[in-house]
Design a protein around this motif. Structure first.
Motif, PDB file in Angstrom:
ATOM      1  N   MET A   1       0.840  -1.060  -0.016  1.00  0.00           N
ATOM      2  CA  MET A   1       0.031   0.012  -0.078  1.00  0.00           C
ATOM      3  C   MET A   1       0.904   1.452   0.056  1.00  0.00           C
ATOM      4  SD  MET A   1      -2.625   1.123   2.885  1.00  0.00           S
ATOM      5  CE  MET A   1      -1.677   1.845   3.981  1.00  0.00           C
ATOM      6  N   ILE A   2       2.019   1.171   0.521  1.00  0.00           N
ATOM      7  CA  ILE A   2       3.075   2.464   0.799  1.00  0.00           C
ATOM      8  C   ILE A   2       3.516   2.616  -0.643  1.00  0.00           C
ATOM      9  CG2 ILE A   2       5.074   3.172   1.945  1.00  0.00           C
ATOM     10  CD1 ILE A   2       2.554   2.841   3.521  1.00  0.00           C
ATOM     11  N   ASP A   3       3.943   1.559  -1.614  1.00  0.00           N
ATOM     12  CA  ASP A   3       4.673   2.106  -2.706  1.00  0.00           C
ATOM     13  C   ASP A   3       3.903   3.160  -3.448  1.00  0.00           C
ATOM     14  OD1 ASP A   3       7.281   1.248  -2.483  1.00  0.00           O
ATOM     15  OD2 ASP A   3       6.489  -0.861  -3.193  1.00  0.00           O
ATOM     16  N   PRO A   4       2.523   2.799  -3.874  1.00  0.00           N
ATOM     17  CA  PRO A   4       2.001   4.007  -4.525  1.00  0.00           C
ATOM     18  C   PRO A   4       2.043   5.312  -3.935  1.00  0.00           C
ATOM     19  CG  PRO A   4       0.471   2.091  -4.620  1.00  0.00           C
ATOM     20  CD  PRO A   4       1.670   1.897  -3.555  1.00  0.00           C
ATOM     21  N   GLN A   5       1.938   5.371  -2.518  1.00  0.00           N
ATOM     22  CA  GLN A   5       2.032   6.835  -1.691  1.00  0.00           C
ATOM     23  C   GLN A   5       3.565   7.275  -2.152  1.00  0.00           C
ATOM     24  OE1 GLN A   5       0.446   6.421   2.018  1.00  0.00           O
ATOM     25  NE2 GLN A   5      -0.709   4.611   1.745  1.00  0.00           N
ATOM     26  N   VAL A   6       4.310   6.609  -2.157  1.00  0.00           N
ATOM     27  CA  VAL A   6       5.850   6.926  -2.466  1.00  0.00           C
ATOM     28  C   VAL A   6       5.967   7.508  -3.931  1.00  0.00           C
ATOM     29  CG1 VAL A   6       8.283   6.212  -2.895  1.00  0.00           C
ATOM     30  CG2 VAL A   6       6.932   5.348  -0.939  1.00  0.00           C
ATOM     31  N   GLU A   7       5.439   6.990  -4.734  1.00  0.00           N
ATOM     32  CA  GLU A   7       5.292   7.116  -6.105  1.00  0.00           C
ATOM     33  C   GLU A   7       4.608   8.663  -6.600  1.00  0.00           C
ATOM     34  OE1 GLU A   7       7.420   6.222  -8.369  1.00  0.00           O
ATOM     35  OE2 GLU A   7       8.272   4.725  -6.782  1.00  0.00           O
ATOM     36  N   LEU A   8       3.380   8.776  -5.968  1.00  0.00           N
ATOM     37  CA  LEU A   8       2.871   9.832  -5.895  1.00  0.00           C
ATOM     38  C   LEU A   8       3.334  10.999  -5.424  1.00  0.00           C
ATOM     39  CD1 LEU A   8      -0.542  10.700  -6.656  1.00  0.00           C
ATOM     40  CD2 LEU A   8      -0.680  10.873  -4.174  1.00  0.00           C
ATOM     41  N   ALA A   9       4.141  10.760  -4.092  1.00  0.00           N
ATOM     42  CA  ALA A   9       5.055  11.972  -3.483  1.00  0.00           C
ATOM     43  C   ALA A   9       6.052  12.412  -4.090  1.00  0.00           C
ATOM     44  CB  ALA A   9       5.335  11.582  -2.008  1.00  0.00           C
ATOM     45  N   ARG A  10       6.755  11.553  -4.974  1.00  0.00           N
ATOM     46  CA  ARG A  10       7.746  11.706  -6.083  1.00  0.00           C
ATOM     47  C   ARG A  10       7.235  12.851  -6.957  1.00  0.00           C
ATOM     48  NH1 ARG A  10      10.906   6.091  -6.011  1.00  0.00           N
ATOM     49  NH2 ARG A  10      12.001   6.351  -4.205  1.00  0.00           N
ATOM     50  N   GLY A  11       6.270  12.188  -7.448  1.00  0.00           N
ATOM     51  CA  GLY A  11       5.401  13.009  -8.677  1.00  0.00           C
ATOM     52  C   GLY A  11       5.105  14.124  -8.394  1.00  0.00           C
ATOM     53  N   TYR A  12       4.494  14.475  -6.971  1.00  0.00           N
ATOM     54  CA  TYR A  12       4.221  15.724  -6.729  1.00  0.00           C
ATOM     55  C   TYR A  12       5.188  16.728  -6.382  1.00  0.00           C
ATOM     56  CZ  TYR A  12      -0.921  14.220  -6.378  1.00  0.00           C
ATOM     57  OH  TYR A  12      -1.951  13.727  -6.674  1.00  0.00           O
ATOM     58  N   ALA A  13       6.242  16.249  -5.867  1.00  0.00           N
ATOM     59  CA  ALA A  13       7.437  16.810  -5.740  1.00  0.00           C
ATOM     60  C   ALA A  13       7.932  17.414  -7.139  1.00  0.00           C
ATOM     61  CB  ALA A  13       8.648  16.175  -4.895  1.00  0.00           C
ATOM     62  N   ASP A  14       7.985  16.557  -8.058  1.00  0.00           N
ATOM     63  CA  ASP A  14       8.336  17.001  -9.436  1.00  0.00           C
ATOM     64  C   ASP A  14       7.489  18.074  -9.793  1.00  0.00           C
ATOM     65  OD1 ASP A  14      10.209  16.513 -11.661  1.00  0.00           O
ATOM     66  OD2 ASP A  14       8.186  15.827 -12.500  1.00  0.00           O
ATOM     67  N   THR A  15       5.970  17.804  -9.821  1.00  0.00           N
ATOM     68  CA  THR A  15       5.146  19.030 -10.179  1.00  0.00           C
ATOM     69  C   THR A  15       5.465  20.428  -9.735  1.00  0.00           C
ATOM     70  OG1 THR A  15       3.482  17.446 -10.643  1.00  0.00           O
ATOM     71  CG2 THR A  15       2.822  19.546 -10.120  1.00  0.00           C
ATOM     72  N   LEU A  16       5.776  20.374  -8.180  1.00  0.00           N
ATOM     73  CA  LEU A  16       6.103  21.600  -7.612  1.00  0.00           C
ATOM     74  C   LEU A  16       7.293  22.186  -8.179  1.00  0.00           C
ATOM     75  CD1 LEU A  16       4.592  21.225  -3.972  1.00  0.00           C
ATOM     76  CD2 LEU A  16       3.718  22.058  -5.949  1.00  0.00           C
ATOM     77  N   ALA A  17       8.441  21.259  -8.276  1.00  0.00           N
ATOM     78  CA  ALA A  17       9.555  21.899  -8.644  1.00  0.00           C
ATOM     79  C   ALA A  17       9.563  22.416 -10.040  1.00  0.00           C
ATOM     80  CB  ALA A  17      10.652  20.743  -8.748  1.00  0.00           C
ATOM     81  N   GLU A  18       8.911  21.779 -10.962  1.00  0.00           N
ATOM     82  CA  GLU A  18       8.507  22.524 -12.266  1.00  0.00           C
ATOM     83  C   GLU A  18       7.836  23.676 -12.268  1.00  0.00           C
ATOM     84  OE1 GLU A  18       6.945  19.119 -14.536  1.00  0.00           O
ATOM     85  OE2 GLU A  18       9.129  18.083 -14.639  1.00  0.00           O
ATOM     86  N   ARG A  19       6.669  23.714 -11.269  1.00  0.00           N
ATOM     87  CA  ARG A  19       6.200  24.985 -11.297  1.00  0.00           C
ATOM     88  C   ARG A  19       7.144  26.174 -10.584  1.00  0.00           C
ATOM     89  NH1 ARG A  19       2.247  27.762 -13.636  1.00  0.00           N
ATOM     90  NH2 ARG A  19       1.239  29.211 -12.131  1.00  0.00           N
ATOM     91  N   ILE A  20       7.867  25.985  -9.860  1.00  0.00           N
ATOM     92  CA  ILE A  20       8.614  26.707  -9.268  1.00  0.00           C
ATOM     93  C   ILE A  20       9.361  27.330 -10.474  1.00  0.00           C
ATOM     94  CG2 ILE A  20      10.863  27.338  -7.844  1.00  0.00           C
ATOM     95  CD1 ILE A  20       9.486  25.132  -5.813  1.00  0.00           C
ATOM     96  N   ALA A  21      10.245  26.276 -11.388  1.00  0.00           N
ATOM     97  CA  ALA A  21      10.961  26.875 -12.440  1.00  0.00           C
ATOM     98  C   ALA A  21      10.157  27.581 -13.407  1.00  0.00           C
ATOM     99  CB  ALA A  21      11.467  25.664 -13.000  1.00  0.00           C
ATOM    100  N   THR A  22       8.861  27.245 -13.820  1.00  0.00           N
ATOM    101  CA  THR A  22       8.003  27.814 -14.648  1.00  0.00           C
ATOM    102  C   THR A  22       7.657  29.385 -14.268  1.00  0.00           C
ATOM    103  OG1 THR A  22       6.783  25.900 -15.140  1.00  0.00           O
ATOM    104  CG2 THR A  22       5.754  27.901 -15.618  1.00  0.00           C
ATOM    105  N   LEU A  23       7.477  29.539 -12.954  1.00  0.00           N
ATOM    106  CA  LEU A  23       7.533  30.953 -12.406  1.00  0.00           C
ATOM    107  C   LEU A  23       8.916  31.679 -12.235  1.00  0.00           C
ATOM    108  CD1 LEU A  23       4.944  30.073  -9.671  1.00  0.00           C
ATOM    109  CD2 LEU A  23       4.659  31.269 -11.827  1.00  0.00           C
ATOM    110  N   GLY A  24       9.952  31.229 -12.700  1.00  0.00           N
ATOM    111  CA  GLY A  24      11.271  31.954 -12.761  1.00  0.00           C
ATOM    112  C   GLY A  24      12.243  31.800 -11.363  1.00  0.00           C
TER     113      GLY A  24
END
Length: 178
Positions: free
Chosen positions: A52-75
């Protein structure tokens, strides 16, 4: 700043990036905490919780990537290092080692309480600045709440009471849930 998204001021963008950086570090820490639990959970229902934990790990990693890319998008320049996690951390390091399914789930429930509460605070900040970022955070929160529900289903009795109710630390939650 050299650039930001059209329609956003530099000051508002800097505030938004600061909030997202803290959330990025929180997601990086969450994915490490979840893997720690994945590796250290033992006892009855081990395999179900381990898987049950592995999909939670993958989601957290993906969400980190989304936020990192949003930070970069904003300069901004997203910081994804261990040092960034330490510097941005306003929470304690996960405290439960090798332990039972119930102990880890009791502690993990508190991790999710803190994480989701902080994410809602970030939603409030983003809502005053940028609906695009706010939407990202809202979607992430919905999925995090679903995972917390999965965790709580293991802690709940037929009357709806949680075995870790009232605990104010991971150690206390783990003790109560055992």
């Amino acid at each position: 700043m050299t650039f930001t998204a059209p329609g956003l001021s530099d000051d508002a963008t800097k505030k938004l990036i600061s909030v997202m950086q803290e959330r990025l570090s929180a997601f990086n820490d969450l994915h490490l905490t979840l893997k720690h639990i994945h590796w250290n959970v033992v006892g009855t229902n081990f395999i179900g919780v381990h898987e049950m934990i592995d999909p939670q790990v993958e989601l957290a990693r993906g969400y980190a990537d989304t936020l990192a890319e949003r930070i970069a998008t904003l300069g901004g320049s997203p910081r994804g290092t261990a040092k960034a996690i330490e510097e941005d951390r306003s929470w304690s390091d996960y405290s439960v080692g090798r332990d039972t399914v119930q102990a880890h789930l009791g502690a993990l429930d508190l991790v999710y309480v803190g994480f989701i509460t902080s994410h809602r605070e970030a939603i409030a900040v983003a809502g005053d600045i940028d609906p695009v970022t706010e939407d990202i955070l809202i979607g992430q929160t919905a999925e995090l709440e679903k995972f917390q529900w999965f965790v709580r289903a293991h802690l709940e009795n037929p009357s709806g009471e949680l075995s870790n109710a009232g605990a104010n630390s991971e150690a206390a939650a783990a003790d109560q849930a055992r």
